[in-house]
Scaffold this active site. Structure first.
Site, mmCIF file in Angstrom:
data_model
loop_
_atom_site.group_PDB
_atom_site.id
_atom_site.type_symbol
_atom_site.label_atom_id
_atom_site.label_comp_id
_atom_site.label_asym_id
_atom_site.label_seq_id
_atom_site.Cartn_x
_atom_site.Cartn_y
_atom_site.Cartn_z
ATOM 1 N N ALA A 196 -5.158 -0.582 -3.168
ATOM 2 C CA ALA A 196 -5.300 0.438 -2.405
ATOM 3 C C ALA A 196 -6.957 1.368 -1.749
ATOM 4 O O ALA A 196 -6.537 2.570 -0.661
ATOM 5 C CB ALA A 196 -5.821 1.612 -3.878
ATOM 6 N N TYR A 197 -8.105 0.336 -2.498
ATOM 7 C CA TYR A 197 -9.235 0.319 -1.628
ATOM 8 C C TYR A 197 -8.965 0.223 0.436
ATOM 9 O O TYR A 197 -9.136 0.589 1.215
ATOM 10 C CB TYR A 197 -10.012 -0.722 -2.237
ATOM 11 C CG TYR A 197 -11.179 -0.714 -0.970
ATOM 12 C CD1 TYR A 197 -12.352 0.449 -0.825
ATOM 13 C CD2 TYR A 197 -11.254 -1.488 -0.146
ATOM 14 C CE1 TYR A 197 -13.667 0.194 -0.560
ATOM 15 C CE2 TYR A 197 -12.774 -1.437 0.831
ATOM 16 C CZ TYR A 197 -13.552 -0.580 0.415
ATOM 17 O OH TYR A 197 -15.183 -1.253 1.532
ATOM 18 N N SER A 198 -8.110 -0.749 0.533
ATOM 19 C CA SER A 198 -7.841 -0.987 2.080
ATOM 20 C C SER A 198 -7.072 0.041 2.561
ATOM 21 O O SER A 198 -7.599 0.619 3.941
ATOM 22 C CB SER A 198 -6.775 -1.885 1.999
ATOM 23 O OG SER A 198 -7.210 -3.048 1.758
ATOM 24 N N SER A 233 -7.557 3.170 1.934
ATOM 25 C CA SER A 233 -8.177 4.746 2.200
ATOM 26 C C SER A 233 -8.879 3.517 3.000
ATOM 27 O O SER A 233 -9.746 5.018 3.585
ATOM 28 C CB SER A 233 -9.225 4.828 0.901
ATOM 29 O OG SER A 233 -10.126 3.459 0.610
#
Length: 263
Positions: free
Chosen positions: A157-159, A161
């Site tokens: 999810a972070y990647s 974003s």
């Protein structure tokens, strides 16, 4: 080198701690007028006071960057206080779920981090553009991350974003260029700070059965320069891209990671 930043108005989101505070004080040292924006104004106040002690003006504005109206109000307050907006630095962001596979990540977790890391930057960028165009130009610096340049298991999810933020940055750079607005992205790698020392290093030490000093050393060996970045390293990159020295640079991803993402 004369960076040409003295007297310019700089909006910084997420300035309360870590690299956000370091970025704020680096611009203060260049003589910029600061608009420090975030949800927790009490946590931001000491940074503003430190900037003022360094001889510059600094105001604190309550702002949740995920809310379009807050971002527009932030731009209005900056213009009302200082007459113009020259620089926007988007530091505010989050890490999202850690250690989960993509299929273990919930839709709510995914939406939350994408909204913060992508829509938050979009909202503030969109809000400051009219003032920058009216003022004859400006600089926008988004703080991304090297996991937005290389894939990373357990951080989907972070990647996502941060990969998405790169796309926002590049499209904005093409659209804003004719208005003399440069738009770039700084991508920190691991930063030596509280999270690195109290979470990353101890977890690695426990997993490998080594000391924390050895874990820190092994982590640094992942990088060509054999050292972990600091908040100040990230701040210096932001100042450079906001300066006249970078007047012909736009749409770039600048990793500040000691040589990991690009090598």
């Amino acid at each position: 080198m004369e960076l040409g930043l003295k007297g310019r108005t700089v909006i910084i989101t997420g300035p309360a701690k870590g690299m956000g505070a370091a970025v704020s004080l680096a611009f203060a040292d260049e003589g910029c007028r600061l608009v420090l924006a975030g949800r927790d104004t009490a946590a931001i106040a000491p940074v503003a006071e430190d900037a003022q002690r360094r001889g510059t003006q600094a105001i604190v504005v309550a702002c949740d960057v995920t809310r379009e109206g807050d971002a527009e109000a932030l731009a209005d307050e900056a213009t009302a206080a200082f007459g113009r907006i020259d620089v926007l630095v988007n530091v505010a962001g989050g890490s999202g779920p850690i250690g989960k596979t993509g299929w273990e990540t919930t839709a709510a977790e995914f939406d939350e981090i994408v909204t913060l890391n992508m829509a938050g930057c979009f909202n503030t960028m969109r809000a400051v553009m009219p003032a920058m165009i009216a003022g004859g130009g400006g600089r926008i610096v988004n703080v991304g991350g090297t996991f937005g340049m290389r894939g990373r298991a357990g951080r989907m999810a972070y990647s996502a974003s941060k990969w998405g933020l790169r796309g926002i940055t590049k499209s904005f750079a093409l659209e804003a260029g004719p208005h003399n607005v440069n738009v770039n992205c700084v991508a920190p790698g691991m930063v030596d700070g509280p999270r690195f020392r109290t979470k990353v290093v101890p977890e690695m030490a426990a997993r490998l059965g080594i000391t924390e000093d050895e874990a820190a050393r092994r982590h640094a060996e992942d990088y060509a320069l054999r050292r972990v970045s600091t908040d100040e390293d990230v701040a210096h990159a932001c100042v450079f891209l906001a300066s006249d020295a970078a007047r012909q640079i736009t749409g770039v991803d600048l990793p500040v990671d000691g040589g990991w993402a690009m090598l």
